[in-house]
Design a protein around this motif. Structure first.
Motif, PDB file in Angstrom:
ATOM      1  N   LEU A   1     105.551 -37.387   6.504  1.00 24.99           N
ATOM      2  CA  LEU A   1     104.725 -37.660   7.687  1.00 24.99           C
ATOM      3  C   LEU A   1     105.430 -38.651   8.600  1.00 24.99           C
ATOM      4  N   HIS A   2     105.979 -39.697   8.007  1.00 26.34           N
ATOM      5  CA  HIS A   2     106.635 -40.726   8.798  1.00 26.34           C
ATOM      6  C   HIS A   2     108.004 -40.261   9.299  1.00 26.34           C
ATOM      7  N   MET A   3     108.630 -39.333   8.565  1.00 27.00           N
ATOM      8  CA  MET A   3     109.831 -38.684   9.108  1.00 27.00           C
ATOM      9  C   MET A   3     109.498 -37.999  10.424  1.00 27.00           C
ATOM     10  N   ALA A   4     108.398 -37.251  10.439  1.00 29.14           N
ATOM     11  CA  ALA A   4     108.012 -36.496  11.633  1.00 29.14           C
ATOM     12  C   ALA A   4     107.821 -37.419  12.827  1.00 29.14           C
ATOM     13  N   VAL A   5     107.150 -38.537  12.592  1.00 29.71           N
ATOM     14  CA  VAL A   5     106.933 -39.499  13.673  1.00 29.71           C
ATOM     15  C   VAL A   5     108.261 -40.043  14.181  1.00 29.71           C
ATOM     16  N   ALA A   6     109.134 -40.431  13.247  1.00 27.10           N
ATOM     17  CA  ALA A   6     110.424 -41.006  13.628  1.00 27.10           C
ATOM     18  C   ALA A   6     111.282 -40.015  14.402  1.00 27.10           C
ATOM     19  N   LEU A   7     111.076 -38.723  14.146  1.00 25.79           N
ATOM     20  CA  LEU A   7     111.871 -37.694  14.806  1.00 25.79           C
ATOM     21  C   LEU A   7     111.236 -37.163  16.089  1.00 25.79           C
ATOM     22  N   GLY A   8     110.039 -37.650  16.412  1.00 24.16           N
ATOM     23  CA  GLY A   8     109.396 -37.263  17.657  1.00 24.16           C
ATOM     24  C   GLY A   8     108.629 -35.958  17.601  1.00 24.16           C
ATOM     25  N   THR A   9     108.371 -35.445  16.397  1.00 30.64           N
ATOM     26  CA  THR A   9     107.575 -34.228  16.254  1.00 30.64           C
ATOM     27  C   THR A   9     106.091 -34.578  16.341  1.00 30.64           C
ATOM     28  N   ARG A  10     105.323 -33.799  17.104  1.00 28.73           N
ATOM     29  CA  ARG A  10     103.876 -34.054  17.181  1.00 28.73           C
ATOM     30  C   ARG A  10     103.262 -33.985  15.791  1.00 28.73           C
ATOM     31  N   THR A  11     102.428 -34.958  15.482  1.00 38.10           N
ATOM     32  CA  THR A  11     101.985 -35.133  14.103  1.00 38.10           C
ATOM     33  C   THR A  11     100.480 -35.341  14.013  1.00 38.10           C
ATOM     34  N   ILE A  12      99.886 -34.709  13.001  1.00 33.32           N
ATOM     35  CA  ILE A  12      98.495 -34.981  12.640  1.00 33.32           C
ATOM     36  C   ILE A  12      98.501 -35.479  11.199  1.00 33.32           C
ATOM     37  N   GLY A  13      98.051 -36.711  10.986  1.00 34.05           N
ATOM     38  CA  GLY A  13      97.993 -37.298   9.655  1.00 34.05           C
ATOM     39  C   GLY A  13      96.579 -37.238   9.105  1.00 34.05           C
ATOM     40  N   LEU A  14      96.457 -36.880   7.833  1.00 37.06           N
ATOM     41  CA  LEU A  14      95.158 -36.767   7.175  1.00 37.06           C
ATOM     42  C   LEU A  14      95.031 -37.898   6.153  1.00 37.06           C
ATOM     43  N   TYR A  15      93.958 -38.680   6.276  1.00 30.67           N
ATOM     44  CA  TYR A  15      93.859 -39.924   5.502  1.00 30.67           C
ATOM     45  C   TYR A  15      92.549 -40.016   4.729  1.00 30.67           C
TER      46      TYR A  15
END
Length: 329
Positions: free
Chosen positions: A255-269
């Motif tokens: 999930l945090h890879m995606a954020v660091a790479l600029g990919t749009r992200t939806i996190g489920l918590y």
């Protein structure tokens, strides 16, 4: 030092140090499992890799001390705030050892660090950057520069082009805690919605054998709207995530890879708080929270995650695409 996600979340500290001290020698102490996330980073001069459990025997501690002393560090910055991370700074011989004060100074860290910062922010990234205030850094820019190999990027783009869809969503059903897992049938329903409504094809990534079984179930239930991702290393997974148009996952390293790479992200918590470790400046969904100690939350079932329905995720997807259409207009 050991968690992949936390290592990524802390990368902006190295970037910020390089911005303010371009001629400094910057080292990163990390355990081998997470080392691929910092190895080769453009702002880090040396990655010092220690074995898991390095701090549990006198012999291993002596070896770590000898390794760390070779680098002659002046300052240590303890972003993790526990015994082993603070001990690393002490063993390195750093005279200025910056760490947390208050509740974020866990275990024995307060005894090893000699300059304490009481953080104002909650998120791991912002909290870590606050440790730079004793060095005169007060308004840091947040950037990641996640290191990716050009050959792995080429492989990922080749794989992406093999998918005959203009949009690709990457679904990550895995997680280090059972309490962080969303249901396979819900991922599959989301894949079908993405395909029917917006023309996505989904790729389901996995790491362990158990995660592969869950990924295969998602693919089977998806009505051919999802494909099982190939076996990947951490870095080739990151390259694959970079090619995606959307990433959906629980709170875990990718999930945090995606954020660091600029990919749009939806996190489920469910078992963790987005305010502490959410996808930085991206979307996080949480309807219930599994309260209690870290040990309890680690071992709990995924009841809190099950509170998140497919309709909640699809509503966020709709909002994202409505916003994209508005910006394009």
């Amino acid at each position: 030092m050991s968690a992949i996600g936390d290592a990524i979340l802390t990368l902006p500290v190295a970037c910020c140090l390089r911005d303010h001290f371009p001629d400094a020698y910057i080292g990163w102490v990390i355990e081998k499992k997470s080392a691929p996330m910092v190895r080769g980073h453009q702002d880090i001069d040396s990655v010092i890799e220690l074995e898991r459990g390095w701090f549990t025997s006198p012999k291993a501690i002596r070896q770590a001390r000898a390794t760390l002393r070779e680098h002659r560090f002046d300052i240590s910055i303890d972003c993790q705030g526990n015994t082993k991370s603070a001990l690393a700074g002490k063993l390195a011989g750093a005279k200025q050892r910056i760490g947390f004060a208050g509740k974020h100074a866990m275990e024995l860290s307060r005894f090893f660090n000699n300059e304490k910062v009481t953080p104002v922010f909650h998120h791991v990234t912002d909290r870590s950057l606050e440790l730079l205030t004793p060095l005169g850094i007060h308004h840091p820019n947040v950037r990641w520069n996640l290191p990716l190999d050009s050959e792995e990027r080429r492989w990922a783009m080749s794989y992406r082009h093999s998918i005959r869809s203009s949009r690709v969503a990457i679904l990550n059903p895995g997680g280090t805690w059972p309490s962080k897992l969303w249901e396979a049938d819900r991922f599959a329903s989301t894949a079908r919605y993405l395909a029917d409504r917006y023309g996505y094809h989904s790729v389901v990534v996995w790491g362990s054998f158990e995660e592969r079984l869950m990924a295969e179930e998602i693919v089977e239930l998806s009505n051919e709207t999802a494909t099982l991702a190939p076996d990947t290393s951490l870095t080739s997974l990151a390259a694959l995530i970079e090619t995606g148009d959307l990433f959906i996952s629980g709170d875990t390293g990718p999930l945090h890879m995606a954020v660091a790479l600029g990919t749009r992200t939806i996190g489920l918590y469910g078992a963790t708080r987005p305010g502490d470790s959410g996808p930085y400046n991206q979307v996080a969904l949480q309807l219930q929270y599994e309260s209690g100690s870290r040990r309890h939350r680690r071992n709990a079932d995924n009841r809190a995650m099950r509170a998140i329905g497919v309709e909640h995720v699809c509503a966020v997807i709709d909002e994202m695409h409505t916003d994209s259409i508005a910006r394009a207009a």
